[in-house]
Write a protein that holds these residues in place. Structure first.
Motif: not given
Length: 1404
Positions: A480-503
């Protein structure tokens, strides 16, 4: 009519006397019919009789109404005639020597000299104002003494009084042909409130010219109905009240009115049932409050008001009741007692605080401020302002409708000011005003303007489904080209992990397995991964991770359940499919292929019982199962896949054999016997019956019922079989019951068994003795000795044994009688005297009380009252209270009338004292009747003083004693008084006469005779007609009884009169008798047949077969018999052609054709039909004529006929002058005798020179399009003429036309024939007229090119032989048609080349 009959009689006498003198004089007419209008002045000429020179004439019996000129035979009136008095005359005129008679029949024709008349000059009628349009009232129609057209018509009109058009007259023709029915009919809605009375002037018009009118005044009253609802004087009301007024406060008064009358206009007021705050006085309409007011608030146009709206109903008292409604609006005046309330709304509306981005533009929306104030009016109108916190003026406040909006008003800088606290104040407009304050906190947000970016747009990997938990899958990275808190990146599954096989690690983006994978559940997983920055308004980015999972034989076949329940009915023939077993193996290929087997334990436990298909898994029973032997089976089945090593699984099938209802219930024991006492209480259990059933479930579930017996005294519990007492038992009614108990299972169909049950009822002393009567009555004669038997008492006891042993007893105080204790016999103990008993006690009987008891352990008893009457002995005779009697009675006293009554008394009682009366003398004529019970004397037969005026009757009174009767007698003297009791009696036996309708007025018809047996004035008789004398046609001399004709008879109006002739004496009151006398009217032939006035026009098609009926004419004659029997004949046909084209059936009037009909010969016939009656003699017959017009319609029966010339010549000089344009040659003409389109002709060139000639289709103009290539030529054309009939009926004709063009003049030819010849008219076609000859040596061809007459071109009336030149007629000629001379132009053409021609003209 009398004069006519006299004239005919004179004619008959003269016929014999003057027979020798008639001879030549019969050349004159012997009968003359004349007509003259009534009301003409004296001296009006009626007509003339036919006269002969040298003769003079005179009336045989000179009439007073006419004079005769003896020389000219002119007849004139000597009085003014009145048709309504005499409408016809008949007389005989005699000539001088030699005498011959002339019969003159003169009919007086009607003139319109009578006005139509209504029965009454005015009448009164009434209509309800609710009468529907079309409601009718019958009015008396008018009559007119005139006849025919001068008589009354059906033209009735309302000439005055109906300005509103509410009424009309409806005239219905009476089917009998008599007077029509006149109805006054409403045309629209009547309204009594608008107009309650109409005076209508109705006119009746006769048919005369000029017409006369009669008038009737009809007074029409309109009756009120409840058709007007009440009407409030205002459609709505409005009033203002202080909101704090107390209950009972007057609001206002409403008023309504009703235009109806009486109860229909009486009004009651009420409010709706839902109205709780207001009430209205039902009589005065005053509205008051019933409670403290609470009205809803309504806001509009920046103002709010508290308003209550109530509905007030006004109802009248009519049937049905009508009502009206009005609305009363009550506006409450408000008090300023509420503070404004401020409410903030943020953006978005779900936010809890107000926020704004630091880069928000000027005018951006920050928040909305709403203010509510529960007050009304100015008290509820508020304004808003920011009084603190906005010193830098970064925000502004704008009013939009009822909401205040906070907008950005400058440039914001979060680093400089990150939060604002605005003080907001709301103030209302009340006096004094009220305010409230609130604080609006606004947070300024930092701006995040860059999104995260993934290194790859898509990631992919492959895993085995046996991968352990925590296995690495992929590493996801974004920046992310922003800085500070605006540049901190958080990952998550948006869709597709209905079986909860992955993390996924939210910070690093590392993806690992979270649980065991299973390809059989999902072979490919597509994970949508999101990356979010840490800004307060975060931005997002997305990528996809695709994970492919490889298969392993890790799945054993799996049954859906380890225990499977199944059912099968017993007794089903093998092989019976039970179920299909299915095991699932989610592996792929052979790893997932499944086979099925029965376990060895199952085969051993149930040998040769079941089979299992290895491929389909079909489990079947191979033998017939019996539930009663084995009710259930446990079958172990195995499923095995084809993997290596193979995997298996098993399941147990619990097979339940379903019961079939194949066993009957069984009772034990097989018979039940029980004894119970009769006093066993209702509901007590007696015993339990039991049965069992080898089946199960509903098939073994038993219910019990009493199948028969028990008489309803017992009931059984259907579930447990307990028998109990249902109704109280009584051994005395029945001591033994035999019941049949049925046990039924619940199977389908149900099975059942029965068992007998016998119940014996044991006796209890539960019945008291009862006397057989509620009271006993005995009688003994007075003076009987002691120990006389009086009577026996009887009693019963329903118990048995000693409980039923009975003992009778009297009370100890009774000494006059005794009773036998065993048999109940009562006897006297002394002798009784009835007269002494009545003197001492006032009654003739003695009352005893007797008791009866049983012999039970607890004795029960009953008592009864015994009455013993001392009867009387007859020892007193009847005694008359008066003797003797005398009375006077009128001889006119009615039969059954009471004259007097005799009275007597008898000291005895009963029959001994009952007195009866009897006449024993003095009534030999049986005139009287004496009521044997009351002594009332009645008249039995009519009395007649003239026969006997004095009676002396002897009356006996006797009692009714049985052993001996005692009696006494008295006398009654009756004097009969005289009355007028004899009515006149008619003496003649003739009860009808017949009278010719032409009999004169005042003719005596018959004399009636009656006698009266009374004397004096009672014997004086007067005669009258009391009924049946319609229109006073007859009158009777009241003293002589002579019946006269008072008015003319008319058979056609009435054929008989039934007169009630009454003879009345002069007694007081008078007596009368009547006879029914019939006067039959004999018809005279006084009516001619009458045709309908409608013109008879019929259209027929030509060519119809002969004897075809075309029309039926009908005439009616109101006379009777042969006078009214109508015959028909045709007297004339126009045009006259000496042929009878039509005939008529003289009875039915049907006209039919006699000859073929040809329209081209005659297209219209006018037939005169005469209808005549059959009166005798024929000279008395009357007749009428009718013109029948028959129009002949055309059929297409003629083809066109060419009448134009069959040759045309075009000189060469015309060809040269007309080069380049069409040359007119001639008009081809064909005629068609048909009419319409059938006679319309069209033309067509069908052969020869089609490209060189034009033929006009309609007018037949033949033209040459252009000059031919050869200047001299001859053309032979074939032309067709066709009519314009329908295609299927069209007719056509063809002809040849020779066109000669460019021929040069034939020189040197000389004609040797005369130029003028003659031919006779009417010669047939083809008659030779002239043979043209010349000196030309070669062959010539001859053509007729023109025929004229009177210098006009005519049809081709002549033909010529083209080779020989013989001129002949083409049609028969008619000199009278108007042309006597024709000029025929003949063209001769050479046959060689070049073409040469010459012409000559012949006059015929």
């Amino acid at each position: 009519m009398g004069r006519w009959l006299g004239a005919l009689l004179a004619l008959a006498l003269l016929a014999g006397v003057r027979a020798a003198e008639q001879m030549q004089s019969r050349a004159a007419d012997t009968g003359v019919d004349l007509r003259v209008a009534e009301a003409q002045p004296v001296g009006t000429v009626v007509g003339r009789i036919p006269t002969k020179p040298g003769f003079t004439y005179r009336f045989n019996e000179p009439p007073k109404e006419f004079v005769l000129d003896p020389v000219t035979g002119e007849i004139k009136t000597s009085v003014v005639l009145d048709r309504e008095s005499v409408d016809r005359y008949a007389f005989v005129v005699l000539s001088s020597q030699p005498t011959y008679p002339i019969e003159v029949r003169l009919r007086v024709t009607d003139v319109n000299d009578n006005y139509p008349e209504f029965p009454e000059p005015s009448i009164a009628v009434a209509f309800s104002e609710s009468a529907a349009p079309g409601t009718k009232l019958l009015l008396d129609a008018a009559t007119d003494k005139d006849l025919g057209e001068n008589g009354i018509t059906n033209d009735y009109r309302i000439v005055d009084g109906d300005d509103e058009g509410k009424f009309r007259l409806n005239v219905t023709v009476n089917p009998s042909g008599q007077t029509s029915y006149l109805h006054l009919e409403t045309t629209g809605k009547l309204d009594r409130e608008t107009n309650d009375f109409y005076i209508l002037n109705i006119s009746a018009r006769d048919g005369g010219s000029p017409p006369k009118y009669g008038f009737l005044q009809v007074n029409v009253s309109i009756l009120d109905v409840n058709d007007n609802p009440p009407i409030f004087d205002q459609s709505d009301f409005s009033v203002s009240l202080n909101e704090s007024v107390p209950p009972g406060t007057m609001v206002l008064k409403v008023t309504a009115t009703d235009s109806d009358l009486g109860d229909n206009s009486k009004i009651t007021y009420e409010v709706t049932d839902t109205e709780k705050q207001f009430a209205v006085d039902p009589e005065s309409g005053v509205i008051t409050t019933t409670k403290k007011l609470n009205c809803p608030k309504y806001c509009g146009n920046a103002t709010c008001n508290m308003t209550c709206v109530l509905t007030v109903i006004a109802k009248d008292h009519g049937v049905p009741r009508q009502d009206a409604r009005t609305y009363v609006t009550v506006n409450l005046i408000d008090a300023n007692d509420h503070d404004p309330v401020i409410t903030f709304t943020y953006v978005p509306p779900t936010a809890n605080v107000a926020t704004v981005d630091e880069n928000a533009k000027n005018g951006s929306l920050v928040a909305a401020i709403t203010v509510t104030d529960l007050d009304a009016g100015l008290n509820g109108i508020t304004s808003v302002s920011i009084i603190a916190g906005n010193e830098l003026n970064h925000f502004r406040l704008e009013n939009s409708s009822s909401v205040y909006i906070v907008h950005v008003n400058g440039i914001l800088d979060r680093e400089e000011i990150s939060k604002y606290n605005l003080t907001v104040v709301a103030t209302d407009r009340g006096v004094p005003s009220r305010t409230s304050t609130a604080f609006l906190v606004i947070h300024v947000n930092d701006v995040n303007d860059h999104e995260p970016v993934f290194e790859k747009s898509e990631y992919s990997t492959v895993l085995s489904e046996l991968a352990p938990i925590g296995t690495y899958v992929a590493g996801i990275t974004a920046t992310d080209e922003d800085t500070g808190v605006n540049a901190e990146i958080f990952y998550d599954f948006h869709d597709g992990n209905q079986q909860q096989w992955f993390i996924i690690d939210h910070v690093t983006g590392l993806v690992t397995t979270k649980s065991v994978l299973d390809r059989e559940i999902q072979g490919t997983v597509e994970l949508n991964v999101s990356a979010r920055d840490g800004g307060p308004n975060p931005k997002w980015a997305y990528t996809r991770l695709k994970v492919t999972i490889l298969d392993e034989n890790d799945e054993a076949p799996s049954f859906p359940q380890s225990q499977i329940n199944a059912t099968i009915q017993e007794n089903i023939k093998p092989i019976k499919e039970i179920m299909i077993l299915t095991a699932s193996d989610y592996d792929q290929g052979t790893n997932g292929s499944v086979s099925y087997y029965l376990s060895g334990t199952t085969e051993k436990k149930y040998p040769n019982t079941f089979s299992l298909d290895a491929i389909t898994g079909q489990l079947s029973a191979v033998i017939e199962l019996d539930r009663e032997k084995i009710p259930a089976y446990e079958i172990l089945v195995i499923a095995k896949d084809q993997g290596f090593p193979p995997q298996t699984s098993s399941a147990t099938v619990f097979l339940k054999v379903l019961d079939v209802n194949d066993n009957d219930p069984v009772f034990y024991p097989q018979i039940y016997i029980e004894s119970i006492t009769e006093d066993l209480s209702v509901g007590s259990k007696i015993l339990q019956v039991l049965a069992y059933d080898r089946d199960e479930g509903e098939n073994a579930k038993l219910t019990y019922k009493i199948e028969s017996g028990g008489d309803g005294y017992f009931d059984i519990d259907p579930l447990n079989g307990f028998l109990y007492v249902k109704s109280a038992l009584d051994r005395e009614e029945k001591d033994y019951y035999s019941l049949t108990i049925m046990a039924s299972d619940q199977g389908t169909p149900a099975r059942s068994s029965q068992v007998p049950l016998v119940i014996h009822i044991l006796d209890e002393n539960d019945n008291s003795p009862q006397f057989t009567n509620t009271t006993f009555v005995f009688k003994i004669r007075e003076n009987e000795p002691p120990d006389t038997f009086v009577g026996k008492l009887t009693a019963i006891d329903k118990d048995i044994g000693r409980n039923a042993e009975l003992t009778f007893s009297l009370s100890s105080s009774q000494n006059d009688f005794r009773i036998d204790s065993r048999n109940g016999f009562i006897r006297t103990t002394k002798s009784f005297d009835r007269e002494s008993l009545e003197q001492t006690t006032g009654q003739n009987y003695i009352t005893l009380t007797v008791t009866v008891s049983d012999n039970g352990r607890v004795r029960l008893s009953d008592s009864v009252r015994v009455t013993i009457y001392i009867t009387d002995v007859n020892d007193n005779a009847p005694v008359f209270t008066q003797t003797p009697y005398s009375v006077e009675v009128s001889e006119g006293a009615a039969v059954g009338a009471s004259i007097m009554r005799v009275y007597s008394t008898d000291a005895d009682e009963g029959l001994n004292g009952d007195i009866y009366y009897k006449l024993i003398g003095g009534d030999d004529l049986d005139k009287f009747n004496l009521d044997e019970a009351t002594g009332q004397l009645f008249i039995r037969k009519p009395l007649d003083r003239e026969t006997l005026d004095h009676y002396r009757l002897t009356v006996m009174a006797h009692d009714s004693g049985q052993s001996i009767r005692l009696s006494s007698t008295t006398t009654i003297t009756i004097d009969v008084l005289d009355e007028n009791d004899n009515a006149p009696v008619f003496s003649q036996t003739r009860m009808n006469i017949s009278v010719l309708e032409t009999e004169p007025i005042n003719k005596k018809l018959i004399q009636f005779h009656a006698t009266d047996a009374d004397l004096g004035v009672n014997n004086e008789i007067q005669y009258s007609i009391t009924s049946g004398n319609r229109k006073d046609t007859f009158y009777i001399d009241s003293y002589s009884g002579e019946l006269f004709l008072h008015k003319h008879l008319d058979y056609e109006e009435l054929v008989s009169y039934v007169l009630n002739i009454t003879a009345t004496d002069n007694g007081s009151p008078s007596l009368s008798s009547s006879i029914s006398f019939v006067v039959n009217v004999i018809d005279a032939n006084d009516n001619a047949p009458v045709f309908t006035n409608t013109a008879i026009v019929r259209q027929i098609r030509e060519g119809i077969p002969i004897h075809t009926p075309i029309v039926t004419v009908t005439a009616e004659d109101p006379d009777s018999g042969i006078n009214g029997k109508v015959y028909y004949s045709i007297t004339h046909q126009d045009p006259e052609d000496n042929k009878r084209h039509f005939a008529i059936n003289n009875i039915t009037g049907v006209i039919h054709t006699l000859l073929p009909i040809d329209r081209e010969s005659i297209d219209t016939f006018r037939i005169t039909v005469v209808a005549y009656d059959r009166a005798e003699p024929p000279s008395a017959r009357l007749s009428a004529e009718k013109l029948v017009t028959v129009i002949v319609e055309d059929i297409n029966d003629n083809a066109p006929v060419f009448v134009s010339m069959n040759a045309a010549v075009i000189p060469s000089n015309r060809l040269g002058r007309s080069a380049g344009r069409g040359i007119f040659i001639m008009n081809v003409l064909a005629r068609d005798m048909d009419s319409g389109t059938n006679g319309l002709v069209t033309y067509k060139l069908i052969h020869g020179g089609n490209d060189m000639f034009d033929l006009h289709r309609s007018n037949g103009a033949l033209t040459l399009r252009y000059p031919p290539a050869m200047p001299n030529a001859r053309w032979n054309l074939v032309i067709k003429a066709t009519d314009e009939a329908v295609l299927s009926e069209q007719k056509s004709t063809e002809t040849y036309l020779t066109v000669i063009m460019g021929a040069t003049a034939l020189e040197g030819i000389t004609w040797s024939n005369a130029n003028s010849v003659s031919v006779a008219e009417n010669e047939p076609a083809g008659t030779p007229v002239l043979n043209l000859t010349n000196n030309y040596k070669s062959m010539l061809e001859y053509y007729i090119v023109n025929v004229t007459g009177d210098n006009k071109q005519v049809d081709r009336l002549f033909d010529i032989d083209s080779s020989l030149g013989i001129l002949s007629t083409a049609v028969p000629l008619d000199r009278e048609a108007g042309i006597e001379r024709y000029e025929v132009e003949v063209c001769a053409v050479s046959s060689g080349s070049p073409l040469q021609s010459t012409t000559t003209k012949e006059s015929i």
